[in-house]
Design an enzyme around this catalytic site. Structure first.
Site, PDB file in Angstrom:
ATOM      1  N   TYR A 111       0.692  -1.519   0.136  1.00  0.00           N
ATOM      2  CA  TYR A 111      -0.209  -0.041   0.078  1.00  0.00           C
ATOM      3  C   TYR A 111       1.262   0.947  -0.020  1.00  0.00           C
ATOM      4  O   TYR A 111       2.372   1.441   1.123  1.00  0.00           O
ATOM      5  CB  TYR A 111      -0.990  -0.442   1.649  1.00  0.00           C
ATOM      6  CG  TYR A 111      -2.136   0.625   1.360  1.00  0.00           C
ATOM      7  CD1 TYR A 111      -2.769   0.955  -0.027  1.00  0.00           C
ATOM      8  CD2 TYR A 111      -2.205   1.683   2.889  1.00  0.00           C
ATOM      9  CE1 TYR A 111      -3.497   2.606   0.666  1.00  0.00           C
ATOM     10  CE2 TYR A 111      -2.837   2.788   2.881  1.00  0.00           C
ATOM     11  CZ  TYR A 111      -4.216   3.043   1.573  1.00  0.00           C
ATOM     12  OH  TYR A 111      -4.862   3.895   1.740  1.00  0.00           O
ATOM     13  N   LYS A 145     -11.598  17.441  15.514  1.00  0.00           N
ATOM     14  CA  LYS A 145     -10.837  16.385  13.682  1.00  0.00           C
ATOM     15  C   LYS A 145     -10.862  17.470  13.068  1.00  0.00           C
ATOM     16  O   LYS A 145     -11.437  18.061  12.489  1.00  0.00           O
ATOM     17  CB  LYS A 145     -11.622  15.493  14.471  1.00  0.00           C
ATOM     18  CG  LYS A 145     -12.003  13.932  14.794  1.00  0.00           C
ATOM     19  CD  LYS A 145     -10.395  13.359  14.731  1.00  0.00           C
ATOM     20  CE  LYS A 145      -9.966  13.108  13.705  1.00  0.00           C
ATOM     21  NZ  LYS A 145      -9.106  12.430  13.977  1.00  0.00           N
TER      22      LYS A 145
END
Length: 676
Positions: free
Chosen positions: A33, A550
């Protein structure tokens, strides 16, 4: 006396070896990945990995690309090229696959909300290369339900998102018959704390929701429906409970065969096969004693390769140091070599299934299947996976499971070597020096922005406008979105323009957080902390208020959710509004809610610019006396820089004791509070 040719002599041994070689299974696809910085840099990395024996590509896209923003959007600041490659237009996709023949490459693309767009760009590049669409092989993740539950890169509401998935599935079945249009992804469910039963049930419920959507559309004839079913694939996780993980995969294969046969009437056994790729668990990788992660990764890989009847079709392994930061090419090579050694140096692929006939394996598989069926029935009675997402049911279940997992680690009931047991350690020669992990330079983002500006200036504006108008028309009238998206790609439309056109048509969505407001009373070790919170609240004249934010595009909210849950259980008033907030929105919420402390959770590597921005805005708002704490995957040198910028405390994956963090918050706020 001569040894018979079938015996143990040299001739017999040679014939046995030749027979074993002839019967040897093909290995799974080896992937890593990967993607970072720019399309050009990522292309160089891909070609280097392929030269080392990697047999497929697994593309990581950066967060702006995943969430439908161009690299110069305000929310993209600091996120460009951090957790993957930025792809803003056809030129970027062209550079990403330069000198890589797509007609013979097996490509996996981890992309969800914007999957139709990235698929369109990929097809446009393949068309430029002269690669027949019928030859294209690979997988696009395209699983939006788990984004609402765990990873957070959703954009549109569930209904139009399912429509986009349906459009991709139908288009690729016709135009790209070797392509997997969807990877039902239980990987991130386990990362969010799912038990094996929840991982089985929620992934299968998602697959059912997609196939039901395709069937209900009436756009696929019954005789062709089996082809859609046969192209659905899965992407799973493998944790360290080795036997349970083997049984989970066997349960997956048996349940999928059962569902496709009984629910959808699929008679072709090949179309009922449970086809899956795997990335083994990253959640369990530790920052302390990170060399232990090599052993963890190897054990997890065995869980998805040992059982032939449930063996992964493709495997990608994390690097040993991913809990520290972005792995270097050498680290990724180490993970690739693990796969190659298992596949080529051992005799694993020379045998049938090693677990058939085992009563222990059969018992555990039956138990998992029984419990998963019960959970599937519960979800079905709610109206299916989409309804279970919209009601918040599945998210709450995952938050609760993750809470239980973390509490078990804190109590020591779940042993993590080097974290809560066997803490003594020699200094590691692997983690010393400033180049122990890869870092993405600020110049990479500047370079991407300059090339994006040049791309917009060089294209035919009328062609872009016409293509976007056709896209909007397709979104509104229900036409398949793929032809219009491919036309947009070839006209030079950008990722952000495609995203905003569909936002205008479908709207945006904010998923339930799974964090309730009611305080639990069954948490151990909180009595003293609750007393301290009560004492400080009386001193403050109101309840101690903790804002959990966040900032940016990082959607991995597990840590933020667990901090919010524990703070709530400690007696604090918690403000948590979910993911994807600008620094401006966080500061405004801190002002409106009169927060006593702000906690920022950032796992994408964009902590330095985002935290600096929040601190600067707190000062501008006249509330710079509110302390800021930060959590994430933050290298020591960055932590020092954050503290110099005014951050009160920095927490990384090694800080697993949430009660200690709660005590820190009380101490930090108390130290900023006068005696009056």
């Amino acid at each position: 006396m001569p040894v018979p040719s079938g015996g143990r002599g040299p001739l017999g041994a040679r014939r046995t070896k030749m027979r074993d070689k002839a019967q040897r299974d093909k290995p799974w696809i080896f992937r890593t990945y990967a993607g970072h910085s720019t399309a050009r840099d990522s292309n160089a990395l891909y070609r280097k990995n392929l030269a080392k024996g990697q047999t497929g590509l697994s593309v990581a896209f950066d967060l702006p690309t995943q969430t439908g923003y161009d690299s110069d959007h305000v929310l993209a600041r600091g996120e460009v090229g951090k957790v993957g490659v930025p792809v803003a237009h056809l030129g970027d996709m062209r550079a990403l696959f330069s000198d890589i023949p797509l007609a013979s490459m097996n490509t996996s693309m981890t992309i969800n909300a914007t999957a139709a767009w990235l698929m369109a760009l990929y097809i446009a590049v393949a068309d430029e290369q002269g690669a027949p669409r019928t030859a294209l092989t690979g997988t696009i993740q395209n699983d939006i339900i788990k984004e609402y539950l765990s990873r957070g890169t959703y954009v549109f509401p569930p209904a139009p998102s399912m429509r986009l998935i349906k459009d991709v599935a139908i288009f690729t079945t016709t135009e790209l018959p070797k392509w997997n249009p969807m990877n039902i992804c239980s990987y991130h469910l386990q990362e969010a704390g799912a038990t094996p039963v929840q991982e089985l049930a929620y992934a299968l419920a998602t697959a059912i929701a997609v196939l039901d959507t395709v069937k209900k559309s009436g756009e696929v004839a019954q005789e062709k429906f089996g082809e859609v079913v046969g192209r659905i694939s899965f992407f799973v996780n493998a944790g360290l409970r080795f036997v349970t993980e083997i049984c989970k995969m066997r349960a997956f294969t048996e349940l999928w065969d059962e569902i496709t046969r009984e629910r959808y009437g699929i008679t072709d056994p090949k179309q009922r096969l449970f086809r899956y790729g795997v990335q083994v668990n990253s959640l369990g990788l530790t920052e302390p004693q990170p060399e232990n992660n090599v052993t963890r990764i190897m054990i997890e890989m065995l869980a998805v390769t040992l059982s032939k009847n449930a063996r992964a079709r493709a495997v990608q392994l994390p690097a040993w140091n991913e809990a520290l930061g972005l792995p270097r090419p050498w680290d990724q090579q180490w993970s690739l070599r693990m796969q190659q050694i298992l596949a080529y140096e051992t005799d694993l692929l020379e045998y049938g299934d090693l677990f058939d006939g085992s009563p222990e394996i059969a018992r555990k598989v039956d138990e998992l299947k029984r419990d998963a069926r019960e959970e599937l029935k519960r979800i079905d009675e709610m109206g299916g996976a989409v309804a279970a997402v919209e009601s918040g049911y599945m998210k709450r279940q995952l938050v609760d499971s993750n809470t239980a997992r973390l509490e078990a680690i804190e109590r020591g009931d779940q042993v993590v070597v080097g974290v809560n047991r066997y803490l003594e350690s020699e200094p590691s020669p692997l983690t010393g020096g400033v180049e122990a992990i890869m870092t993405v330079s600020e110049e990479a983002e500047i370079d991407q922005l300059e090339r994006l500006k040049a791309w917009r200036a060089s294209r035919d504006a009328k062609a872009v406008a016409a293509a976007l108008a056709d896209l909007k028309r397709a979104a509104k009238d229900g036409s398949n979105i793929m032809p219009a998206s491919i036309a947009c790609a070839k006209a030079g439309v950008t990722t952000g323009e495609w995203g905003w056109t569909l936002r205008d048509s479908f709207g945006e969505y904010r998923a339930p957080t799974g964090v309730g407001s009611a305080m639990r009373n069954d948490v151990g070790g909180l009595d003293d902390i609750r007393a301290d919170v009560d004492r400080l609240s009386r001193k403050l004249g109101r309840r101690l208020t903790f804002l959990v934010g966040k900032p940016g595009l990082d959607g991995h909210s597990n840590g933020a959710e667990q901090i919010a849950v524990r703070a709530r259980d400690a007696g604090m008033q918690v403000v948590y509004q979910g993911i994807r907030l600008t620094p401006e929105e966080i500061v405004e919420a801190a002002r409106e809610q009169k927060a006593h402390v702000v906690g920022l959770s950032i796992l994408s590597g964009s902590h330095l610019p985002l935290v600096r921005d929040v601190i600067a805005r707190l000062k501008q708002a006249g509330i710079d006396d509110v302390p800021v704490v930060v959590g994430g995957i933050i290298p020591p040198e960055d932590a020092e820089e954050l503290e110099q910028a005014g951050v009160a405390a920095v927490y990384t994956p090694k800080d697993f004791e949430l009660n200690r963090i709660m005590s820190d918050l009380v101490r930090i706020v108390d130290s900023r509070t006068g005696d009056g």
